[in-house]
Design a protein around this motif. Structure first.
Motif, PDB file in Angstrom:
ATOM      1  N   VAL A 145     -26.109  12.089 -46.552  1.00 46.47           N
ATOM      2  CA  VAL A 145     -25.389  13.287 -47.008  1.00 46.47           C
ATOM      3  C   VAL A 145     -24.223  12.836 -47.875  1.00 46.47           C
ATOM      4  CG1 VAL A 145     -24.002  15.284 -46.338  1.00 46.47           C
ATOM      5  CG2 VAL A 145     -25.994  14.626 -44.956  1.00 46.47           C
ATOM      6  N   ILE A 146     -24.125  13.424 -49.061  1.00 49.49           N
ATOM      7  CA  ILE A 146     -22.985  13.124 -49.928  1.00 49.49           C
ATOM      8  C   ILE A 146     -22.717  14.318 -50.838  1.00 49.49           C
ATOM      9  CG2 ILE A 146     -24.446  11.964 -51.651  1.00 49.49           C
ATOM     10  CD1 ILE A 146     -21.983  10.189 -52.307  1.00 49.49           C
ATOM     11  N   GLU A 147     -21.442  14.688 -50.943  1.00 46.05           N
ATOM     12  CA  GLU A 147     -21.001  15.708 -51.893  1.00 46.05           C
ATOM     13  C   GLU A 147     -20.412  14.998 -53.108  1.00 46.05           C
ATOM     14  OE1 GLU A 147     -19.765  19.285 -48.763  1.00 46.05           O
ATOM     15  OE2 GLU A 147     -18.210  18.142 -49.796  1.00 46.05           O
ATOM     16  N   ILE A 148     -21.125  15.024 -54.214  1.00 46.29           N
ATOM     17  CA  ILE A 148     -20.661  14.378 -55.449  1.00 46.29           C
ATOM     18  C   ILE A 148     -19.927  15.418 -56.285  1.00 46.29           C
ATOM     19  CG2 ILE A 148     -21.396  13.232 -57.573  1.00 46.29           C
ATOM     20  CD1 ILE A 148     -23.767  12.117 -55.995  1.00 46.29           C
ATOM     21  N   ARG A 149     -18.737  15.049 -56.714  1.00 45.46           N
ATOM     22  CA  ARG A 149     -17.878  15.999 -57.407  1.00 45.46           C
ATOM     23  C   ARG A 149     -17.605  15.569 -58.836  1.00 45.46           C
ATOM     24  NH1 ARG A 149     -14.051  17.341 -52.150  1.00 45.46           N
ATOM     25  NH2 ARG A 149     -15.645  18.617 -51.133  1.00 45.46           N
ATOM     26  N   GLY A 150     -17.381  16.553 -59.681  1.00 43.21           N
ATOM     27  CA  GLY A 150     -17.109  16.257 -61.078  1.00 43.21           C
ATOM     28  C   GLY A 150     -16.729  17.503 -61.839  1.00 43.21           C
ATOM     29  N   GLU A 151     -16.900  17.449 -63.149  1.00 40.54           N
ATOM     30  CA  GLU A 151     -16.435  18.522 -64.025  1.00 40.54           C
ATOM     31  C   GLU A 151     -17.565  19.003 -64.921  1.00 40.54           C
ATOM     32  OE1 GLU A 151     -12.537  20.421 -64.686  1.00 40.54           O
ATOM     33  OE2 GLU A 151     -13.321  18.955 -63.256  1.00 40.54           O
ATOM     34  N   VAL A 152     -17.779  20.304 -64.928  1.00 36.89           N
ATOM     35  CA  VAL A 152     -18.693  20.936 -65.880  1.00 36.89           C
ATOM     36  C   VAL A 152     -17.894  21.255 -67.143  1.00 36.89           C
ATOM     37  CG1 VAL A 152     -20.172  22.931 -66.336  1.00 36.89           C
ATOM     38  CG2 VAL A 152     -20.110  21.908 -64.048  1.00 36.89           C
ATOM     39  N   TYR A 153     -18.432  20.864 -68.286  1.00 36.30           N
ATOM     40  CA  TYR A 153     -17.696  21.074 -69.540  1.00 36.30           C
ATOM     41  C   TYR A 153     -18.668  21.390 -70.662  1.00 36.30           C
ATOM     42  CZ  TYR A 153     -19.256  16.442 -71.042  1.00 36.30           C
ATOM     43  OH  TYR A 153     -20.025  15.371 -71.413  1.00 36.30           O
ATOM     44  N   ALA A 154     -18.124  21.800 -71.808  1.00 42.26           N
ATOM     45  CA  ALA A 154     -18.937  22.081 -72.987  1.00 42.26           C
ATOM     46  C   ALA A 154     -18.472  21.182 -74.123  1.00 42.26           C
ATOM     47  CB  ALA A 154     -18.806  23.550 -73.397  1.00 42.26           C
TER      48      ALA A 154
END
Length: 779
Positions: A179-188
């Motif tokens: 189990v892992i929650e990978i986090r980041g940024e959605v961008y255009a």
């Protein structure tokens, strides 16, 4: 007025200022995170937050659960199912200069008790200006994706996130935790964003203000198929809940993400010490415009994960990371010309025409110069190299001139003395009745000025006025240039003018369907609500809300028209307005002056003026006497003030209009002045003749559960807009207020409610959720 230093605030002042700042921050958090509609730049938001944090640091007893130090983002909307994050998605503290970055490094060294000579390793990475997201993988498969929300609860946007090419359905390789929650940024990316906006504008569809709003709006689409058409990308840079360790350093974690098929920013780099961090900062600042996506700073993270664990968190932020923000974006370019824009009310606004320059990934060609006084103050001249600033989404502005001492510099800019229109009508600086001169210069030609006519027509068909389908700015300009439209009534005449409609089909290339739709859109507005009609007239100082208030007060068009015409025959003189605006001069004081009729000869020649006023008008308080003395200066002036009070005041009808709650003397006078002009009356009568019906305003109800009650709305409302909430409440007989007091009956609190919620609890005011409010009023 400059703000009082936090160090100089008294406890009482600090409490009031802290409450105000937290309420303002909560509002902007909701606008930015929940509604994707920020009103201020990141720099201005950071300044508000920094002051709140400084006050909280000096007065820690003010800290509450909705204080600036405790809040992250904004509550999730009701559009998507809520998702509780396994580990909170917290925000970062900010550094705004090199010294604060150095302090961050020093604090870590002191906390970990490290020898001063040993450099600390960090990972420095671009701070992407997008929308934070968390991806939950179980046994390597994506099972859920969520927005950050308020940091603890986000929105379930799994279906939408699955459409992004950068987000794998299954992790590649091996070695990932169960189990892992990978986090980041959605961008255009900037080029894709520009292409989308250009295509949308050409098709007459919605465009977005900037890539961040575009990314957030695209990810929050109800239909994932729409998100799939949007050019969104994703950078992974962190993690939340994890079933087992998978790396020993931040750098190793990023490498693991790459192996698993996730996109990691290639400008993320491991460095040592303050010098290494600042080198990365300088490099990214220099390359910012060429990255292809928006960033607003650099994030510094301690590389060793065991050190991150020891450092831990303070309230809403980790000790082991910080965001070093870029200053407001600036560039230099050449001022190639100054254009003048003429507004609906004749205002002449100068706009700088610039040699195109890229500022923060955006090509800027124009900037505001505000007014003639601002041009003179900065001594901006055509041909100058100027410093341009763009902070967030704020309209670019010119800060100053680079080469003011250069040889052969052009002549000072001469602001036009006459309107740019063919009539060349003189421009005037307005002076209020109290003698204050405006910085705005206006054309005095009113509707004889073609520029103002076009702006009036644009206003007339705008969404909150008549909202005529198929008749936008381009059509208004084109039809005006052909001589078809000069006043609103012409729009309705056009729909019945066979020759001109035929010309549209043949000369302008309109199809049969387009012409039919245009005619249908116009005819649909031959019946119009009274408040929309009033707003559509374009009377200065009569906005949308004032139009609603006026419509409800007079209920019918004949009653409103009659009141305005009667008011136009009784406009107060400038001398009376100056009297009414004098210090401490109330309606009661003016009534006392009007009733007294003092003798023309001074009965008390030896007495000081203040004593003369007390004798001539007994019962006036000393502040009022001082205000009158300032205006009168001697007995003759006092006699003149009494005459003005008696003979030059507003008519009873004008006073009635001004007395309507929410209208006031400025708006009432504007209506009277508008209806005093014969050409304005003729224009209105011609419009009314083309309409089928002006609908009566709905009288507020008196038999509802909230009739006579005072209601305050706060927070980020999700079931209705603030305007809709207010209009609905007022139609049910409630009074809507902007502040909470002991007289408030209900506080309707949406996500992000701040100081008003605290005030309601203090005063024992009943607090309702949006759903409870809707249940109370019957939906």
């Amino acid at each position: 007025m400059p703000l009082t230093s936090v160090a100089d605030l008294s406890p009482t002042e600090a409490e009031a200022e802290f409450a105000r700042l937290n309420a303002e921050l909560a509002r902007h958090d909701a606008l930015y995170h929940a509604q994707d509609a920020p009103e201020i730049s990141d720099a201005d938001y950071d300044a508000l937050k920094r002051r709140a944090l400084d006050i909280e640091a000096r007065f820690p007893e003010l800290t509450t659960t909705d204080s600036a130090s405790q809040v992250v983002g904004a509550a999730a909307s009701a559009q998507f199912a809520p998702v509780r994050h396994g580990v909170p998605m917290l925000s970062l503290d900010n550094a705004f200069d090199d010294g604060e970055a150095a302090d961050f490094v020093a604090r870590i060294g002191r906390f970990l008790k490290l020898p001063g000579q040993d450099p600390i390793a960090f990972v420095a990475e671009p701070k992407i200006d997008g929308l934070s997201a968390s991806l939950r993988y179980e046994n390597g498969r994506l099972v859920r994706g969520a927005t950050r929300g308020d940091g603890r609860t986000g929105e379930d946007v799994t279906a939408n996130l699955r459409t992004l090419d950068d987000i794998p359905e299954e992790l590649a390789g091996s070695g990932w935790p169960a189990v892992i929650e990978i986090r980041g940024e959605v961008y255009a990316p900037n080029d894709a964003f520009d292409a989308f906006n250009a295509a949308a504008e050409a098709a007459g569809q919605r465009t977005y203000a900037n890539p961040r709003n575009f990314a957030a709006g695209s990810l929050r689409q109800k239909d994932p198929a729409i998100t799939a058409t949007r050019p969104l990308r994703f950078f992974a840079y962190a993690w939340g809940e994890v079933s087992e360790p998978f790396a020993q350093t931040q750098g190793e974690a990023l490498e693991a993400f790459r192996r698993w098929g996730l996109s990691v920013n290639d400008r993320s780099v491991r460095v040592e010490g303050v010098g290494g961090l600042l080198d990365v900062y300088r490099g990214l600042e220099a390359d910012r415009a060429r990255l292809g996506y928006d960033i607003d700073g650099v994030v510094y993270k301690v590389d060793r994960l065991d050190w991150q664990a020891r450092l831990g968190f303070v309230a809403r932020t980790p000790r082991w990371a910080i965001a070093h923000k870029f200053p407001a974006q600036q560039a230099s370019t050449v001022l190639e010309g100054i254009d003048i824009q003429v507004g609906r009310t004749g205002s002449h606004t100068p706009v700088a025409r610039l040699h195109p320059v890229t500022v923060g990934g955006v090509v800027v060609r124009n900037a505001t110069l505000h007014n003639a006084d601002e041009i003179a103050r900065k001594d901006v001249r055509i041909g100058d190299t100027v410093i341009l600033q763009r902070a967030g989404d704020v309209i670019p502005q010119i800060l100053g001139v680079v080469d003011a001492d250069r040889p052969g510099r052009g002549a000072p800019y001469a602001f036009p003395s006459h309107c740019e229109c063919p009539l060349k009508t003189p421009l005037e600086k307005e002076t209020t009745a109290s003698g204050v001169e405006s910085v705005v210069r206006r054309c005095t030609g009113e509707l004889a000025c073609p520029f103002q006519r076009i702006e009036h027509l644009k206003h007339f068909v705008s969404r909150r006025a008549f909202d005529i389908e198929g008749l936008g700015e381009k059509q208004i300009i084109a039809f005006h240039e052909r001589g078809w439209l000069a006043e609103p009534a012409d729009i309705f005449r056009l729909a019945r003018d066979k020759d001109r409609l035929d010309a549209l089909r043949t000369e302008e290339g309109y199809g049969e369907t387009s012409v039919a739709n245009l005619v249908a859109g116009i005819d649909a507005r031959r019946t119009i609500a009274l408040d929309r009609f009033i707003y559509g007239l374009g009377v200065r100082d009569i906005g949308e809300q004032t139009s609603i208030v006026l419509a409800r007060a007079f209920e019918t068009w004949p009653a409103f028209q009659a009141a305005c015409i009667a008011a136009s025959e009784g406009i107060a003189s400038d001398a009376w307005v100056r009297l009414s605006e004098a210090h401490a001069v109330s309606a009661r004081v003016i009534a006392a002056l009007a009733a007294a009729e003092p003798a023309s000869e001074d009965p008390w020649p030896e007495a000081p003026l203040d004593q003369k006023i007390a004798l001539a008008f007994p019962g006036l308080a000393s502040p009022a006497r001082r205000g009158l003395a300032t205006l009168a200066q001697d007995w003759t002036g006092l006699v003149e003030l009494a005459r003005v009070a008696r003979l030059e005041g507003p008519s009873e009808t004008l006073g009635q209009i001004a007395g309507v709650s929410g209208v006031g003397p400025v708006a009432a006078r504007a209506l009277a002045v508008f209806f005093r002009e014969p050409h304005n009356r003729a224009r209105v009568e011609a419009l009314v003749a083309e309409l089928d019906r002006i609908e009566d305003a709905e009288r507020p109800k008196s038999d509802t559960a909230v009739a006579g009650k005072t209601v305050v709305f706060t927070g980020a409302l999700e079931r209705f807009t603030r305007d809709e909430a207010k209009a609905r409440a007022e139609s049910l007989g409630a009074k809507v207020s902007g502040s909470v007091s002991k007289k408030t009956d209900y506080l309707v609190a949406g996500p992000g409610a701040g100081s008003k919620l605290a005030d309601a609890q203090k005063h024992g005011v009943q607090v309702l959720t949006e759903d409870e409010w809707l249940a109370l009023i019957g939906g």
